[in-house]
Design a protein around this motif. Sequence first.
Motif, PDB file in Angstrom:
ATOM      1  N   THR A 390       0.936  -1.427  -0.205  1.00 21.51           N
ATOM      2  CA  THR A 390      -0.220   0.053  -0.385  1.00 21.51           C
ATOM      3  C   THR A 390       0.380   0.753  -0.208  1.00 21.51           C
ATOM      4  O   THR A 390       1.889   1.199   0.685  1.00 21.51           O
ATOM      5  N   PHE A 391       0.459   2.604  -0.258  1.00 20.14           N
ATOM      6  CA  PHE A 391       0.838   3.843  -0.311  1.00 20.14           C
ATOM      7  C   PHE A 391       0.357   4.727   0.262  1.00 20.14           C
ATOM      8  O   PHE A 391      -1.330   5.092  -0.038  1.00 20.14           O
ATOM      9  N   GLN A 392       0.712   6.066   0.578  1.00 25.25           N
ATOM     10  CA  GLN A 392      -0.708   7.359   0.800  1.00 25.25           C
ATOM     11  C   GLN A 392      -0.690   7.780  -0.289  1.00 25.25           C
ATOM     12  O   GLN A 392       0.685   8.062  -1.775  1.00 25.25           O
ATOM     13  N   THR A 393      -1.939   7.737  -0.979  1.00 31.08           N
ATOM     14  CA  THR A 393      -2.551   8.352  -2.066  1.00 31.08           C
ATOM     15  C   THR A 393      -1.938  10.254  -2.138  1.00 31.08           C
ATOM     16  O   THR A 393      -0.606  10.470  -3.123  1.00 31.08           O
ATOM     17  N   SER A 394      -1.506  10.639  -0.974  1.00 27.56           N
ATOM     18  CA  SER A 394      -1.598  12.449  -1.006  1.00 27.56           C
ATOM     19  C   SER A 394      -0.136  12.377  -1.429  1.00 27.56           C
ATOM     20  O   SER A 394       1.449  12.844  -1.544  1.00 27.56           O
ATOM     21  N   GLU A 395       1.438  11.394  -0.819  1.00 20.47           N
ATOM     22  CA  GLU A 395       2.585  11.842  -0.892  1.00 20.47           C
ATOM     23  C   GLU A 395       2.893  10.862  -2.411  1.00 20.47           C
ATOM     24  O   GLU A 395       4.195  12.192  -3.058  1.00 20.47           O
ATOM     25  N   LEU A 396       2.054  10.595  -3.356  1.00 24.39           N
ATOM     26  CA  LEU A 396       2.661  10.079  -4.654  1.00 24.39           C
ATOM     27  C   LEU A 396       1.936  11.745  -5.361  1.00 24.39           C
ATOM     28  O   LEU A 396       2.798  12.366  -6.228  1.00 24.39           O
ATOM     29  N   LYS A 397       1.228  12.025  -5.510  1.00 20.90           N
ATOM     30  CA  LYS A 397       0.388  13.299  -5.937  1.00 20.90           C
ATOM     31  C   LYS A 397       1.520  14.085  -5.316  1.00 20.90           C
ATOM     32  O   LYS A 397       1.583  15.233  -6.474  1.00 20.90           O
ATOM     33  N   GLU A 398       1.968  14.677  -4.224  1.00 19.31           N
ATOM     34  CA  GLU A 398       3.051  15.728  -3.796  1.00 19.31           C
ATOM     35  C   GLU A 398       4.101  15.450  -4.506  1.00 19.31           C
ATOM     36  O   GLU A 398       4.131  16.109  -5.314  1.00 19.31           O
ATOM     37  N   LYS A 399       4.905  14.176  -4.100  1.00 14.39           N
ATOM     38  CA  LYS A 399       5.954  13.979  -5.085  1.00 14.39           C
ATOM     39  C   LYS A 399       5.772  13.894  -6.410  1.00 14.39           C
ATOM     40  O   LYS A 399       6.840  14.311  -8.068  1.00 14.39           O
ATOM     41  N   THR A 400       4.193  13.723  -7.325  1.00 12.75           N
ATOM     42  CA  THR A 400       4.573  13.295  -8.675  1.00 12.75           C
ATOM     43  C   THR A 400       4.872  15.576  -8.867  1.00 12.75           C
ATOM     44  O   THR A 400       5.516  16.011 -10.279  1.00 12.75           O
ATOM     45  N   VAL A 401       3.856  15.888  -8.347  1.00 15.88           N
ATOM     46  CA  VAL A 401       4.009  17.155  -8.834  1.00 15.88           C
ATOM     47  C   VAL A 401       5.363  18.209  -8.322  1.00 15.88           C
ATOM     48  O   VAL A 401       6.066  18.810  -9.281  1.00 15.88           O
ATOM     49  N   GLU A 402       6.486  17.534  -7.733  1.00 12.52           N
ATOM     50  CA  GLU A 402       7.080  18.563  -7.912  1.00 12.52           C
ATOM     51  C   GLU A 402       8.410  17.942  -8.646  1.00 12.52           C
ATOM     52  O   GLU A 402       9.487  18.609  -9.530  1.00 12.52           O
ATOM     53  N   LEU A 403       8.043  16.471  -9.594  1.00 16.89           N
ATOM     54  CA  LEU A 403       9.306  16.045 -10.800  1.00 16.89           C
ATOM     55  C   LEU A 403       8.288  16.856 -11.297  1.00 16.89           C
ATOM     56  O   LEU A 403       9.513  17.520 -12.203  1.00 16.89           O
ATOM     57  N   ALA A 404       7.198  17.087 -11.669  1.00 17.43           N
ATOM     58  CA  ALA A 404       6.458  17.822 -12.733  1.00 17.43           C
ATOM     59  C   ALA A 404       7.107  19.302 -12.784  1.00 17.43           C
ATOM     60  O   ALA A 404       7.755  19.896 -13.852  1.00 17.43           O
ATOM     61  N   ARG A 405       7.918  19.875 -11.532  1.00 18.60           N
ATOM     62  CA  ARG A 405       7.919  21.553 -11.775  1.00 18.60           C
ATOM     63  C   ARG A 405       9.613  21.323 -12.043  1.00 18.60           C
ATOM     64  O   ARG A 405       9.252  22.079 -12.725  1.00 18.60           O
ATOM     65  N   GLU A 406      10.073  20.428 -11.467  1.00 16.41           N
ATOM     66  CA  GLU A 406      11.672  19.674 -11.473  1.00 16.41           C
ATOM     67  C   GLU A 406      11.968  20.210 -13.181  1.00 16.41           C
ATOM     68  O   GLU A 406      12.534  20.571 -13.319  1.00 16.41           O
ATOM     69  N   SER A 407      10.716  19.454 -13.533  1.00 19.18           N
ATOM     70  CA  SER A 407      11.369  18.928 -14.844  1.00 19.18           C
ATOM     71  C   SER A 407      10.887  20.617 -15.856  1.00 19.18           C
ATOM     72  O   SER A 407      11.541  20.219 -16.928  1.00 19.18           O
ATOM     73  N   LEU A 408       9.733  20.995 -15.561  1.00 27.25           N
ATOM     74  CA  LEU A 408       9.164  22.075 -15.821  1.00 27.25           C
ATOM     75  C   LEU A 408      10.531  23.332 -15.842  1.00 27.25           C
ATOM     76  O   LEU A 408      11.061  24.571 -16.746  1.00 27.25           O
ATOM     77  N   SER A 409      11.566  23.654 -14.806  1.00 28.91           N
ATOM     78  CA  SER A 409      12.327  24.399 -14.558  1.00 28.91           C
ATOM     79  C   SER A 409      13.651  23.804 -15.198  1.00 28.91           C
ATOM     80  O   SER A 409      13.699  25.270 -16.033  1.00 28.91           O
ATOM     81  N   VAL A 410      14.025  23.198 -15.467  1.00 26.34           N
ATOM     82  CA  VAL A 410      15.076  22.350 -16.484  1.00 26.34           C
ATOM     83  C   VAL A 410      14.945  22.599 -17.870  1.00 26.34           C
ATOM     84  O   VAL A 410      15.773  23.168 -18.553  1.00 26.34           O
ATOM     85  N   LEU A 411      13.895  22.579 -18.522  1.00 26.44           N
ATOM     86  CA  LEU A 411      13.394  22.743 -19.800  1.00 26.44           C
ATOM     87  C   LEU A 411      13.631  24.273 -19.756  1.00 26.44           C
ATOM     88  O   LEU A 411      13.848  24.710 -20.459  1.00 26.44           O
ATOM     89  N   TRP A 412      13.002  24.823 -19.461  1.00 24.18           N
ATOM     90  CA  TRP A 412      12.631  26.767 -19.345  1.00 24.18           C
ATOM     91  C   TRP A 412      13.974  27.259 -19.379  1.00 24.18           C
ATOM     92  O   TRP A 412      14.194  27.870 -20.150  1.00 24.18           O
ATOM     93  N   GLU A 413      14.469  26.707 -18.208  1.00 26.60           N
ATOM     94  CA  GLU A 413      15.817  27.347 -18.357  1.00 26.60           C
ATOM     95  C   GLU A 413      16.625  26.986 -19.367  1.00 26.60           C
ATOM     96  O   GLU A 413      17.779  28.038 -19.784  1.00 26.60           O
ATOM     97  N   SER A 414      16.603  25.783 -19.996  1.00 30.63           N
ATOM     98  CA  SER A 414      17.596  25.751 -21.420  1.00 30.63           C
ATOM     99  C   SER A 414      16.595  26.419 -22.398  1.00 30.63           C
ATOM    100  O   SER A 414      17.832  26.646 -23.515  1.00 30.63           O
ATOM    101  N   VAL A 415      15.598  27.023 -22.678  1.00 29.79           N
ATOM    102  CA  VAL A 415      14.499  27.410 -23.806  1.00 29.79           C
ATOM    103  C   VAL A 415      15.041  29.065 -23.793  1.00 29.79           C
ATOM    104  O   VAL A 415      14.311  29.312 -24.668  1.00 29.79           O
ATOM    105  N   ARG A 416      14.985  29.301 -22.575  1.00 33.05           N
ATOM    106  CA  ARG A 416      14.184  30.865 -21.946  1.00 33.05           C
ATOM    107  C   ARG A 416      14.913  31.655 -22.822  1.00 33.05           C
ATOM    108  O   ARG A 416      14.094  33.514 -22.861  1.00 33.05           O
ATOM    109  N   ASN A 417      16.039  31.683 -23.041  1.00 30.03           N
ATOM    110  CA  ASN A 417      17.038  32.727 -24.366  1.00 30.03           C
ATOM    111  C   ASN A 417      16.769  32.636 -25.454  1.00 30.03           C
ATOM    112  O   ASN A 417      17.260  33.533 -26.052  1.00 30.03           O
ATOM    113  N   GLN A 418      16.099  31.660 -25.465  1.00 27.69           N
ATOM    114  CA  GLN A 418      16.206  31.280 -27.514  1.00 27.69           C
ATOM    115  C   GLN A 418      14.578  31.298 -27.970  1.00 27.69           C
ATOM    116  O   GLN A 418      14.592  30.438 -29.054  1.00 27.69           O
TER     117      GLN A 418
END
Length: 689
Positions: A390-418
Amino acid sequence: MSNVVALMPRPGNDAQRNLSELVTFYKKHTPFQHKQDWCWDNLYWNVKGICKSEVRKATNNSFLYFNRDNQKGSNKKDSRDDMLPFHHQELSDVAKCHVTALQIEKAKNVGSLQLWINAYRYLDNVLGHSKKCISELSAHDFKLAELEAQKHLKDSTFYRIGAKLEGICKFINQKKLTDHKITYRKSSKRGETHTNSDSRIDHESVTKRSEKLPPKEALMALAALSNKPLKGDDRLFQAMVEIMFATGLRFDELVSLDKNCVYDKEIEETNVLTGKQEVFTVYEIRYKSKKSGGYRTKTVAKSLVPILKKGVNTAKKILKPVRDTITELSRNQMDFFPQLEDAVEATIPDSWKLLNWSSNSNFQTYLKKRAVTITKRAQNVLGKHKTVSTFQTSELKEKTVELARESLSVLWESVRNQTVAERPQDLLFITQHQRHHSVKSTEPWRFTMVSHTQITDYISGRPSLGVKSVFERNNLTFEGVPIRITSHQFRHFLSTMLELSDTVSDIEVARYFGRKYMGDNATYNHTNKTKKVMDEADTIIASTALSREQEKEAAILFTLVDREEALDTIQDLTTTLTTSIGLCKHDYNDSPCGKHYACLRGCAEYYRVKGNPSEIDEVKRIRDQQKLHVEAAREAVEEEYHNANNWLLSHEELLNGCQMALAIENDDSIAVGERVQIFPDGKTKCEAV
């Protein structure tokens, strides 16, 4: 005692010590050292986030490889385990110092730095056989490296490697890494490389030019697809093709467009006939130029506006869910697993089926990678002892949101000047990992840009891997052969169409396509230059004072040159003086000759025609006479006659000039009858000796 801080090691007279100090300095100051697990002696360096990256590769890993040439040819790489270091360790250190210096000077693209390393590999192949130290390098070693590169590379790539070898020579000289200064110049000239605008009409030239332009059949097929109700991702990729066709944008410029890139603009102009102000509307597209790196706009031809708007609107509609996801993420309202209840304990067997995951084990792997806590809970099964994960759904949702924010931040840092987009959610072609994969499921929490591979698969396919293009899938062929096209051919097509207009200047063409240099227009100009010149031949000849014989010569030359070269040739014909030893280009209507016909003493305006017997005989006569004068002058020097040294130098200068003028007869690269400038680096304007 000086209190000035030395920012760079100051080269001395000891080449070996200079190299040691240089390596120590760049080890300490290299910008790549901040990457985890970086080491100077590694065969490859992780440079992601340090080097500039293309928009299409914004989420890819980036490495510089300092391994030796694998002798397998172009585009055939070894796995990292099979890579071997340079044959010459000192040269490897020089290469690392050089790319570090380039990156410190200005952030470079990883591909640009790798090209420098590739040039070092050819030099490494030479030094690997000779066993020389860096301090013993000579111009001969660079020439051998250039010859090896020429054997394996196409003309255009060979020219670039030659330019890099020149840069390497300059770097080594600046840092005094050799005992003697090296004088090396690449043998290939940019004008000698086979460009698409060559007016040659041999089969090879015609074929190379046609390969760069989209075939008529391909344009007709794309038009048919544009009017067909496509399904799935084909709609998105067709929209991208339509935008490239209407604008001629490079792929990186296309993929970095913002969602509001097309807009209308009112322009006021005075009608020269009526004198009244007239207002009309044009459509422009804004983008960030890849080469010049700045904000650009270009007006779109009225006939192409409907195609462009259709492509942009289709792309906006298809990728709107991705931009909505990013917007929700920025508001902290994103839930990537709405099927799961909030803040409850859920079982893995029930959850992976509910989420339509590929398997129980893959779902558990995902949870473990996200560090989601998994617990074992006992089940009440009659007569059996069983547990369920079993797992806690709230923990899964929070950590997936963190992953999404990190992914978006890395991508935007690479393309923002282009990009001209102000926020990630304003990007037109932002998408999600595997969203356009034919088999694998989308990972909505990982963001990326539409890749070049995806558009290439759409319009060209990959026959070796069984990937069919959109033309094959829709049975669009020409004479039984599948149609294929590249994304860059649209740029060649539009540039050539613009070159056909006599009212558009070279600088306007370069600006419209976001080029740094006007000279780059030639690469995309596929017009028949010879025909354009011949159309103007009568007008040009009539405007000059040529004799009948000179008109015949000009008519022959017109088939070989472009308009500017034709004008230069006619100017030569009207000002060239024929002498007993060759041709003098000096314009005697402008000023008298300061050299008083002393052409063989290094005059830049002295030309010879190879194979001309009268010129050869006269130059040989002067040469033989000068040999006697030189011997007599040497005897005078030995007997210490006053001013004898000056006479010797004067006679030797004329003798050397004769030998250089005759040397073209033994040069196989010069055709018989070709006019040659004997002293290209000599004095100009016929200055007096």
